[in-house]
Motif scaffolding. Structure first.
Motif, PDB file in Angstrom:
ATOM      1  N   VAL A 299      -8.362  -7.871   8.780  1.00 42.46           N
ATOM      2  CA  VAL A 299      -9.241  -7.000   7.988  1.00 42.46           C
ATOM      3  C   VAL A 299      -8.904  -5.537   8.246  1.00 42.46           C
ATOM      4  O   VAL A 299      -8.892  -4.713   7.323  1.00 42.46           O
ATOM      5  CB  VAL A 299     -10.727  -7.276   8.318  1.00 42.46           C
ATOM      6  N   GLY A 300      -8.600  -5.207   9.496  1.00 44.79           N
ATOM      7  CA  GLY A 300      -8.220  -3.842   9.830  1.00 44.79           C
ATOM      8  C   GLY A 300      -6.967  -3.412   9.090  1.00 44.79           C
ATOM      9  O   GLY A 300      -6.896  -2.298   8.536  1.00 44.79           O
ATOM     10  N   ILE A 301      -5.962  -4.292   9.057  1.00 40.53           N
ATOM     11  CA  ILE A 301      -4.726  -4.002   8.330  1.00 40.53           C
ATOM     12  C   ILE A 301      -5.009  -3.856   6.839  1.00 40.53           C
ATOM     13  O   ILE A 301      -4.467  -2.976   6.164  1.00 40.53           O
ATOM     14  CB  ILE A 301      -3.682  -5.105   8.595  1.00 40.53           C
ATOM     15  N   TYR A 302      -5.871  -4.722   6.312  1.00 43.07           N
ATOM     16  CA  TYR A 302      -6.226  -4.660   4.889  1.00 43.07           C
ATOM     17  C   TYR A 302      -6.848  -3.302   4.563  1.00 43.07           C
ATOM     18  O   TYR A 302      -6.485  -2.665   3.560  1.00 43.07           O
ATOM     19  CB  TYR A 302      -7.208  -5.786   4.549  1.00 43.07           C
ATOM     20  N   LYS A 303      -7.792  -2.849   5.391  1.00 41.38           N
ATOM     21  CA  LYS A 303      -8.476  -1.582   5.128  1.00 41.38           C
ATOM     22  C   LYS A 303      -7.517  -0.392   5.265  1.00 41.38           C
ATOM     23  O   LYS A 303      -7.579   0.558   4.482  1.00 41.38           O
ATOM     24  CB  LYS A 303      -9.665  -1.407   6.079  1.00 41.38           C
ATOM     25  N   ILE A 304      -6.621  -0.448   6.243  1.00 42.48           N
ATOM     26  CA  ILE A 304      -5.663   0.652   6.434  1.00 42.48           C
ATOM     27  C   ILE A 304      -4.697   0.748   5.261  1.00 42.48           C
ATOM     28  O   ILE A 304      -4.414   1.834   4.742  1.00 42.48           O
ATOM     29  CB  ILE A 304      -4.885   0.458   7.757  1.00 42.48           C
ATOM     30  N   THR A 305      -4.198  -0.420   4.806  1.00 39.24           N
ATOM     31  CA  THR A 305      -3.199  -0.419   3.725  1.00 39.24           C
ATOM     32  C   THR A 305      -3.780  -0.046   2.370  1.00 39.24           C
ATOM     33  O   THR A 305      -3.022   0.173   1.418  1.00 39.24           O
ATOM     34  CB  THR A 305      -2.511  -1.793   3.622  1.00 39.24           C
ATOM     35  N   GLU A 306      -5.114   0.047   2.277  1.00 40.50           N
ATOM     36  CA  GLU A 306      -5.710   0.544   1.033  1.00 40.50           C
ATOM     37  C   GLU A 306      -5.212   1.955   0.712  1.00 40.50           C
ATOM     38  O   GLU A 306      -5.173   2.349  -0.452  1.00 40.50           O
ATOM     39  CB  GLU A 306      -7.240   0.564   1.143  1.00 40.50           C
ATOM     40  N   HIS A 307      -4.809   2.684   1.748  1.00 39.21           N
ATOM     41  CA  HIS A 307      -4.374   4.077   1.583  1.00 39.21           C
ATOM     42  C   HIS A 307      -2.855   4.210   1.466  1.00 39.21           C
ATOM     43  O   HIS A 307      -2.350   5.325   1.336  1.00 39.21           O
ATOM     44  CB  HIS A 307      -4.876   4.908   2.761  1.00 39.21           C
ATOM     45  N   PHE A 308      -2.137   3.079   1.497  1.00 42.11           N
ATOM     46  CA  PHE A 308      -0.673   3.138   1.455  1.00 42.11           C
ATOM     47  C   PHE A 308      -0.118   2.120   0.445  1.00 42.11           C
ATOM     48  O   PHE A 308       0.576   1.168   0.821  1.00 42.11           O
ATOM     49  CB  PHE A 308      -0.086   2.863   2.846  1.00 42.11           C
ATOM     50  N   PRO A 309      -0.431   2.297  -0.849  1.00 47.86           N
ATOM     51  CA  PRO A 309       0.021   1.338  -1.869  1.00 47.86           C
ATOM     52  C   PRO A 309       1.533   1.218  -1.969  1.00 47.86           C
ATOM     53  O   PRO A 309       2.058   0.134  -2.257  1.00 47.86           O
ATOM     54  CB  PRO A 309      -0.577   1.886  -3.161  1.00 47.86           C
ATOM     55  N   GLY A 310       2.249   2.323  -1.734  1.00 49.84           N
ATOM     56  CA  GLY A 310       3.704   2.275  -1.795  1.00 49.84           C
ATOM     57  C   GLY A 310       4.280   1.375  -0.719  1.00 49.84           C
ATOM     58  O   GLY A 310       5.201   0.589  -0.969  1.00 49.84           O
ATOM     59  N   PHE A 311       3.729   1.475   0.487  1.00 49.20           N
ATOM     60  CA  PHE A 311       4.163   0.641   1.602  1.00 49.20           C
ATOM     61  C   PHE A 311       3.897  -0.836   1.312  1.00 49.20           C
ATOM     62  O   PHE A 311       4.751  -1.694   1.541  1.00 49.20           O
ATOM     63  CB  PHE A 311       3.430   1.071   2.885  1.00 49.20           C
ATOM     64  N   VAL A 312       2.688  -1.131   0.806  1.00 47.90           N
ATOM     65  CA  VAL A 312       2.319  -2.513   0.487  1.00 47.90           C
ATOM     66  C   VAL A 312       3.248  -3.087  -0.590  1.00 47.90           C
ATOM     67  O   VAL A 312       3.733  -4.222  -0.477  1.00 47.90           O
ATOM     68  CB  VAL A 312       0.850  -2.600   0.016  1.00 47.90           C
ATOM     69  N   THR A 313       3.508  -2.292  -1.625  1.00 40.52           N
ATOM     70  CA  THR A 313       4.355  -2.753  -2.724  1.00 40.52           C
ATOM     71  C   THR A 313       5.767  -3.070  -2.238  1.00 40.52           C
ATOM     72  O   THR A 313       6.334  -4.125  -2.573  1.00 40.52           O
ATOM     73  CB  THR A 313       4.417  -1.686  -3.834  1.00 40.52           C
ATOM     74  N   LYS A 314       6.339  -2.157  -1.455  1.00 40.23           N
ATOM     75  CA  LYS A 314       7.732  -2.305  -1.031  1.00 40.23           C
ATOM     76  C   LYS A 314       7.924  -3.398   0.009  1.00 40.23           C
ATOM     77  O   LYS A 314       8.826  -4.238  -0.115  1.00 40.23           O
ATOM     78  CB  LYS A 314       8.244  -0.967  -0.487  1.00 40.23           C
ATOM     79  N   TYR A 315       7.079  -3.405   1.026  1.00 36.78           N
ATOM     80  CA  TYR A 315       7.336  -4.283   2.161  1.00 36.78           C
ATOM     81  C   TYR A 315       6.542  -5.594   2.125  1.00 36.78           C
ATOM     82  O   TYR A 315       6.965  -6.573   2.744  1.00 36.78           O
ATOM     83  CB  TYR A 315       7.037  -3.548   3.476  1.00 36.78           C
TER      84      TYR A 315
END
Length: 371
Positions: A32-48
Motif C-alpha cells: 500500500v505504501g508503494i501504491y501511494k508513493i507511485t501515485e506521484h510518479f506515473p512516468g516511473f510506473v508506466t516505464k518500469y
C-alpha cells in the motif's frame, strides 16, 4: 490386510497463525505504501511496471489459468468463500461449546477466524496491487499518446453521435437477427475470443497496451449471478484472467470481451478499457465485433448528448435504424428483469472501488470514453 493409519492433520498453531498474519500484514503495508508513493510518479510506473514488471509478475498466474478450460478465478473465489464460511460456523460452534464447558478464553475460536479473515483480505489486497492495481497510477492513454483534451460543443457531440450511428446502421445490415428482430450471433464463445485476440494482435503495444503473453477470456460459470449484480465481465487481478458474463446481450458481448481483455493488457481505467475495446473491435475485421464496438460508443455518445442537449439527442435518435433500436430495447428488457437491491449494492461497491483507486467520478468514469 491391516488398516492403514493416516497421520492426523493439525491446524496451524496459534504462534504460527500469528506469524503468518504479521508477515502478510507487513507485505500489505509495504504494498500500500508503494501504491501511494507511485501515485506521484506515473512516468516511473508506466516505464518500469506497466511496460515491464507487470508482465513478469502476472505471467505465472496467466500460465496457470490457461491450463483450465473454466474460470480459475471463480474457482478460487468459491473455495475462499466456502472456506471462510466453514471456519466461521466452526468458530461459532466452538465458542458456544467453550461457554457451555466454561473453558478459559471462550471467544478465542472467533479470534482465530478473524485473524484468518484479515489474512485473506490482506493477501487479496497485496495481490491486487502487484497483479495490475499499480496500473491505475500509470500515465493515461491521452498522456501516453499526446492526445490532449479540450471542451467540445453539443453540436460536435451530436455530429460524432450521428457518425457512429450511421456506421453502426451500415454494419448491422450484415448481421443475423432472431425472431424478435434483434441481432444474434451463433458462434461459440471460444471462437469469439479468438476473434478478439486477433483484434488485440493488430494493436499490440499501441495506446499503452502491454506486450506479452495473454490468455483467452473465460466464460463465467456464475453468469446468472453476475446478471443480478449488473456485471457483464470482470478482471479480478488476483487471478489475471478476464471473466465474461456469457448471458450479456449479443449486441454488447464482443465489446465486453475486449473490455476485460484490455484490463489484462495493463489498461486499468474503465473509460480507457472502453476506448481500447472499441479500437480492438474495429481491428478484428469481423462485422459482429465492429458493430458491437459502434454500439458501445453510440450508447455512451447518446447518454452524453442527452445530458447536455435533449433536442439534439432527439434528432440523433432519428438516425438509428429499426434494427439498432430493437437491439437497445432487447438489452433494456433483458436487464430490467435483474433490477434488484443486489444490483444497487453492486454498483455502490464498484463505485467505492474506483474512487479508492483515484477515479473520482467512480462508475460515471465509464462514460468518459466519449471525451
Amino acid at each position: 490386510m491391516k488398516k492403514i493409519k493416516l497421520p492426523k492433520l493439525h491446524a496451524p498453531s496459534d504462534k504460527t497463525l500469528i506469524k503468518v498474519t504479521c508477515t502478510v500484514a507487513a507485505l500489505a503495508v509495504i504494498s500500500v505504501g508503494i501504491y501511494k508513493i507511485t501515485e506521484h510518479f506515473p512516468g516511473f510506473v508506466t516505464k518500469y511496471y506497466s511496460n515491464g514488471l507487470y508482465n513478469i509478475i502476472t505471467y505465472p498466474g496467466k500460465l496457470l489459468a490457461s491450463l483450465f478450460p473454466f474460470s480459475l478465478g471463480e474457482l478460487c473465489l468459491l473455495i475462499l468463500v466456502l472456506g471462510l464460511l466453514y471456519a466461521f460456523i466452526k468458530g461459532i460452534i466452538k465458542t458456544i461449546s467453550n461457554f457451555i464447558k466454561k473453558k478459559p478464553r471462550p471467544l478465542f475460536p472467533m479470534v482465530r477466524f478473524t485473524m484468518w479473515l484479515l489474512t485473506a483480505a490482506m493477501c487479496a489486497l497485496t495481490l491486487f496491487i502487484w497483479n495490475g492495481g499499480l496500473n491505475y497510477n500509470a500515465y493515461t492513454i491521452a498522456e501516453k499518446e499526446n492526445m490532449g483534451s479540450r471542451e467540445y460543443t453539443p453540436r460536435e457531440l451530436y455530429e460524432l453521435t450521428v457518425y457512429f450511428i450511421n456506421n453502426a446502421n451500415t454494419v448491422r445490415n450484415q448481421l443475423k437477427e432472431n425472431q424478435d428482430g434483434s441481432v444474434v450471433e451463433n458462434r461459440s464463445f471460444s471462437e469469439l475470443c479468438e476473434i478478439a485476440l486477433n483484434g488485440f494482435d493488430a494493436i499490440e503495444g499501441r495506446f499503452g497496451t502491454a506486450k506479452g503473453y495473454f490468455t483467452k477470456a473465460k466464460p463465467a460459470v456464475l453468469s446468472i449471478w453476475m446478471c443480478y449484480t449488473n456485471i457483464t465481465g470482470i478482471f479480478p487481478y488476483i487471478v489475471p484472467e478476464p471473466i465474461i458474463n456469457t448471458m450479456t446481450p449479443d449486441s454488447s458481448l464482443p465489446a465486453t470481451i475486449c473490455h476485460e481483455m484490455a484490463h489484462q493488457r495493463a489498461i486499468a481505467r474503465e473509460d480507457e478499457a472502453n476506448f481500447i475495446s472499441f479500437v480492438a473491435c474495429m481491428n478484428t475485421e469481423d462485422a459482429y465485433f465492429i458493430y458491437s464496438g459502434y454500439y458501445l460508443v453510440t450508447i455512451h455518445c447518446l447518454n452524453a448528448l442527452y445530458s447536455v442537449n435533449y433536442q439534439l439527442w432527439a434528432e440523433a435518435w432519428q438516425y438509428m435504424s429499426e434494427g439498432m433500436r430493437k437491439d437497445m430495447s432487447a438489452a433494456s428488457e433483458f436487464w430490467k428483469q435483474f433490477e434488484t437491491p443486489v444490483a444497487e449494492v453492486s454498483d455502490t461497491v464498484n463505485d467505492i472501488y474506483l474512487q479508492a483507486n483515484n477515479i473520482e467520478d467512480g462508475i460515471a468514469s465509464y462514460g468518459r470514453l466519449v471525451d
